[in-house]
Design a protein around this motif. Structure first.
Motif, mmCIF file in Angstrom:
data_model
loop_
_atom_site.group_PDB
_atom_site.id
_atom_site.type_symbol
_atom_site.label_atom_id
_atom_site.label_comp_id
_atom_site.label_asym_id
_atom_site.label_seq_id
_atom_site.Cartn_x
_atom_site.Cartn_y
_atom_site.Cartn_z
ATOM 1 N N ASP A 158 0.983 -1.060 -0.027
ATOM 2 C CA ASP A 158 -0.008 -0.239 -0.061
ATOM 3 C C ASP A 158 1.111 1.417 0.165
ATOM 4 O O ASP A 158 2.042 1.105 -0.090
ATOM 5 N N ALA A 159 -0.303 2.543 0.154
ATOM 6 C CA ALA A 159 1.299 3.671 -0.110
ATOM 7 C C ALA A 159 1.848 3.776 1.210
ATOM 8 O O ALA A 159 2.616 4.200 1.177
ATOM 9 N N LEU A 160 1.487 3.668 2.361
ATOM 10 C CA LEU A 160 2.367 3.196 3.824
ATOM 11 C C LEU A 160 3.208 2.514 3.230
ATOM 12 O O LEU A 160 4.626 3.059 3.263
ATOM 13 N N ALA A 161 3.913 1.549 2.226
ATOM 14 C CA ALA A 161 4.949 0.925 2.272
ATOM 15 C C ALA A 161 5.802 0.999 1.365
ATOM 16 O O ALA A 161 6.657 0.518 1.494
ATOM 17 N N ARG A 162 5.236 2.310 0.203
ATOM 18 C CA ARG A 162 5.828 2.730 -0.468
ATOM 19 C C ARG A 162 6.454 3.703 0.232
ATOM 20 O O ARG A 162 7.581 4.630 -0.386
ATOM 21 N N LEU A 163 6.506 4.066 1.420
ATOM 22 C CA LEU A 163 6.899 5.289 1.901
ATOM 23 C C LEU A 163 8.140 4.534 2.510
ATOM 24 O O LEU A 163 8.667 5.355 3.011
ATOM 25 N N ASP A 164 8.448 3.175 2.888
ATOM 26 C CA ASP A 164 9.940 2.739 3.326
ATOM 27 C C ASP A 164 10.276 2.986 2.389
ATOM 28 O O ASP A 164 11.334 1.264 1.488
ATOM 29 N N SER A 165 11.384 3.651 2.437
ATOM 30 C CA SER A 165 13.426 3.815 1.685
ATOM 31 C C SER A 165 14.248 2.664 2.295
ATOM 32 O O SER A 165 15.307 3.264 2.219
ATOM 33 N N GLY A 166 13.983 2.769 3.715
ATOM 34 C CA GLY A 166 14.911 1.356 4.381
ATOM 35 C C GLY A 166 15.235 2.055 6.081
ATOM 36 O O GLY A 166 16.071 1.394 6.326
ATOM 37 N N ASP A 167 14.517 2.823 6.252
ATOM 38 C CA ASP A 167 14.729 3.577 7.501
ATOM 39 C C ASP A 167 14.007 3.031 8.476
ATOM 40 O O ASP A 167 12.531 2.362 8.027
ATOM 41 N N SER A 168 14.776 3.026 10.021
ATOM 42 C CA SER A 168 13.679 1.673 10.691
ATOM 43 C C SER A 168 12.602 2.359 11.302
ATOM 44 O O SER A 168 11.792 1.984 11.367
ATOM 45 N N GLY A 169 12.988 3.653 11.807
ATOM 46 C CA GLY A 169 11.631 4.358 12.498
ATOM 47 C C GLY A 169 10.704 4.823 11.499
ATOM 48 O O GLY A 169 9.542 4.540 12.011
ATOM 49 N N TRP A 170 10.797 5.495 9.861
ATOM 50 C CA TRP A 170 9.974 4.951 9.375
ATOM 51 C C TRP A 170 9.375 3.991 9.131
ATOM 52 O O TRP A 170 7.723 3.996 9.503
ATOM 53 N N ARG A 171 9.711 2.936 8.824
ATOM 54 C CA ARG A 171 9.092 1.474 8.849
ATOM 55 C C ARG A 171 8.282 1.166 10.416
ATOM 56 O O ARG A 171 6.736 0.705 9.886
ATOM 57 N N SER A 172 8.977 1.520 11.183
ATOM 58 C CA SER A 172 8.343 0.934 12.466
ATOM 59 C C SER A 172 6.822 2.002 12.531
ATOM 60 O O SER A 172 5.897 1.522 12.898
ATOM 61 N N ALA A 173 6.719 2.960 11.497
ATOM 62 C CA ALA A 173 5.980 3.863 12.481
ATOM 63 C C ALA A 173 4.831 3.607 11.331
ATOM 64 O O ALA A 173 3.690 3.422 11.989
ATOM 65 N N CYS A 174 5.310 3.229 9.827
ATOM 66 C CA CYS A 174 4.141 2.496 9.160
ATOM 67 C C CYS A 174 3.420 2.068 9.408
ATOM 68 O O CYS A 174 2.489 1.371 9.244
ATOM 69 N N ALA A 175 4.075 0.578 9.898
ATOM 70 C CA ALA A 175 3.441 -0.917 10.624
ATOM 71 C C ALA A 175 2.432 -0.347 12.172
ATOM 72 O O ALA A 175 1.314 -0.936 11.573
#
Length: 677
Positions: free
Chosen positions: A347-364
């Motif tokens: 989804d759109a949240l997954a496509r914000l994930d460019s490898g940073d763990s902080g962003w990945r955790s927030a989106c999850a």
């Protein structure tokens, strides 16, 4: 290792070539015979002494500037090679695709001999001008070659032995050549293997640089080979078509890199999986190589490196689009895989994930509340991308087809916030619109409401907003009729709202009402995905154009604190792109605004790795603070300077700065608010 031909046999072959125009059959190796015949066809005579003039300093400087990426990635390999040939007093040379020497490393008496035959930067060693030689012949043949002694076509080069390997792009285009040269009598029999290995390393590094933001699939017949120098690398576009591959991948997949894209070749041509399925597998086992069984029955192990372009980060002015493969799915898309099920979000949240763990955790975390009546609070410094996350959350949730309404609470005068939020009846107050106003709360009905910078909302408005959120209905100004409300509430603020509550500037009951789930986004200086993020921003600024940052500029950007975070960085890149000439594809210092360039270049460079300081000096350097300016005179200025100094020395890490100052993080946040106020 082949045995070099004896000088007498070579002299006989050369005489036969001059008399008959062809080399005697079987006397020379096929590659050497082809090179000698090309040299003769170019009008060269073995005894020729005239040499073409090398480039002048200005021309050489311009050529080096145009080959910046090649030089940047080749120099570390050259330095390593030089350490291997130093004892033999050899040279390491980098040439461009035309055979012009860009850079050389060498020392000792061999240099003076090399200079007599113009084996120096700026000279051209193309076969058509220098006859058979390792550099020119490697370019002509497109593969690594070794030319020893009298095998050189020009007789005055017979004192040399050389090994060279071409450097090619992932689409088979020759970029340059790496060479080791030494006196024939001091030749290292392993030179060909050394230079060939180094050239493959440069190719792999360039493959990633020349295709920024793209998904890469790393391959090897052994799982342990993933990440090694011999691994295969395939660059895959978002639609699953192969756009580049290194030599190992071409060999294992039996493809020609020069034919990629004509016609488009899809990943499924070799694998029973498409790109979406590989992404899904990667999400489940991101650290483990995958066993991929090719259609012909062979097995390769692969590891996916999702690219920023494939993840689809979008500008905050445009909501992130849903995956084109699943246009009707509002939530994370579930992709089925052979032999089981995988639940990898696309989804759109997954496509914000460019490898940073902080962003990945927030989106999850955000994804888990999209279908629940839980308000979302996004905290983070100005410009970190809070609105990006809010829009992605809306686009990924069940309300994605309904309105997304955003209000910047800090951008409206205090007297207008209530009218904007709650709306008003016709003629409700002086200056009111004759037809009345719906209000943003009612406009967001059924969709998503973003209250950006809610920490700047006046206390009086906070009180009324709290009542609306509790009762889930709004009464416009000047009206007595309540209107029902139903929306997904997202609030965002750069202010630490808990501290604002402690200071009495924000209502505690409103804070707990909007804080169903709080996520904090990291500042740009703390993100671990800087390169992928840069590639994504460039693609958004110049869609369809392959742009990259020079190595030096990228390093300077990484070390800069970026007080304006993503907003500032995107503006810098947008301005730099506007400064590019039509033929340029690499952003460098000359494309930056003058003030930023001066600031970046004034920053102290890190100490070189090859010249470590003494233990005492290193200890003194580690404990000595970096001064930011003259010593302040008042206690308030001294406190402010201490806070700024601690943040600077900690690279923006608030927790570390607080420990240095001997205060709590909450106290430091309060002092930061005082600085901003």
């Amino acid at each position: 290792m082949r045995a070099p031909l004896q000088a007498l046999a070579l002299r006989t072959c050369r005489q036969h070539l001059l008399e008959h125009g062809v080399c005697p059959p079987g006397a020379l190796g096929e590659r050497l015979a082809r090179s000698w015949q090309r040299s003769l066809a170019a009008g060269l005579l073995p005894v020729a002494r005239a040499l073409p003039d090398p480039l002048g300093q200005t021309q050489l400087r311009d050529l080096r500037a145009s080959q910046h990426e090649l030089l940047a990635h080749a120099l570390p390999a050259m330095e390593y090679l030089f350490e291997q040939v130093r004892l033999a007093q050899g040279m390491v040379i980098l040439a461009d695709a035309g055979g012009t020497l860009l850079h050389t490393l060498g020392e000792g008496r061999f240099l003076s001999k090399a200079e007599r035959v113009a084996l120096s930067a700026g000279a051209t060693w193309h076969e058509a001008q220098r006859g058979t030689n390792a550099i020119g012949t490697a370019l002509a043949e497109g593969e690594a070659v070794e030319i020893q002694g009298a095998e050189h076509y020009l007789e005055h080069n017979a004192f040399l032995s050389c090994a060279a390997a071409p450097i090619a792009s992932g689409t088979g285009r020759l970029l340059g050549v790496l060479d080791i040269s030494a006196e024939h009598g001091r030749w290292n029999p392993y030179s060909l293997g050394l230079v060939n290995t180094a050239a493959r390393n440069v190719e792999n590094r360039l493959l990633c640089t020349l295709h920024p933001g793209q998904t890469r699939l790393h391959l090897h017949p052994r799982a342990e080979g993933i990440g090694s120098l011999g691994e295969g690398i395939v660059v895959v576009a978002d639609d699953g078509c192969l756009i580049a591959a290194n030599r190992s991948a071409c060999a294992w997949l039996r493809l020609d890199a020069r034919q990629l894209g004509t016609p488009p070749t899809r990943l499924e041509h070799w694998l029973p999986l498409d790109l979406a399925q590989l992404h899904a597998l990667h999400q489940r086992q991101p650290q483990q190589p995958l066993a991929l069984r090719l259609h012909d029955g062979r097995t390769l192990y692969g590891q996916l490196h999702p690219g920023a372009a494939a993840l689809g980060l979008r500008s905050p002015t445009r909501p992130p689009a849903l995956s084109p493969a699943v246009p009707n799915a509002p939530n994370a898309t579930m992709v089925g895989l052979p032999g089981g099920t995988a639940h990898a979000p696309t989804d759109a949240l997954a496509r914000l994930d460019s490898g940073d763990s902080g962003w990945r955790s927030a989106c999850a975390k955000v994804r888990r509340i999209l279908d629940k009546p839980i308000p979302l609070l996004i905290q983070g410094e100005s410009g970190v991308g809070k609105e990006w996350l809010a829009r992605a959350a809306h686009a990924s949730g069940p309300r994605h087809e309904r309105p997304f309404v955003a209000l910047n609470c800090a951008a409206l005068p205090e007297g207008l916030i209530e009218a904007e939020l709650f709306g008003h009846a016709p003629g409700a107050f002086t200056g009111a619109r004759r037809e009345g106003r719906t209000g943003l709360l009612r406009q967001a009905h059924g969709g998503t409401l973003l209250l950006d910078e809610i920490g700047d909302m006046p206390l009086a408005t906070q009180t009324r907003l709290l009542r609306v959120l509790q009762e889930r209905e709004v009464t416009p100004l000047g009206s007595h009729k309540a209107e029902p409300l139903d929306f997904f509430l997202i609030s965002a603020s750069h202010r630490p709202l808990r501290l604002e509550v402690e200071a009495g500037r924000f209502r505690a009951d409103l804070y707990w009402r909007i804080n169903g789930l709080m996520v904090e986004l990291p500042p740009l200086r703390q993100r671990s995905d800087f390169e992928a993020l840069s590639a994504t921003l460039l693609q958004g600024i110049e869609p369809g154009r392959t742009l990259a940052l020079s190595a030096a500029l990228l390093q300077a950007f990484k070390q800069y604190p970026w007080p304006g975070n993503l907003r500032q960085y995107a503006n810098v890149l947008r301005t730099a792109c506007a400064m590019l000439e039509p033929h340029e594809h690499t952003l460098d210092w000359q494309h930056l605004p003058d003030d930023l360039r001066a600031e970046l270049q004034a920053s102290p460079a890190p100490a070189p790795a090859h010249a470590p300081a003494s233990p005492a000096a290193a200890s003194a350097k580690a404990t000595a603070p970096t001064t930011l300016g003259p010593l302040p005179h008042s206690l308030i200025q001294l406190e402010q300077a201490a806070v700024q100094q601690a943040l600077h020395n900690s690279g923006g890490n608030v927790a570390q700065a607080a420990r240095t100052l001997g205060i709590s993080r909450q106290t430091l946040y309060r002092k930061l608010q005082g600085l901003r106020g």
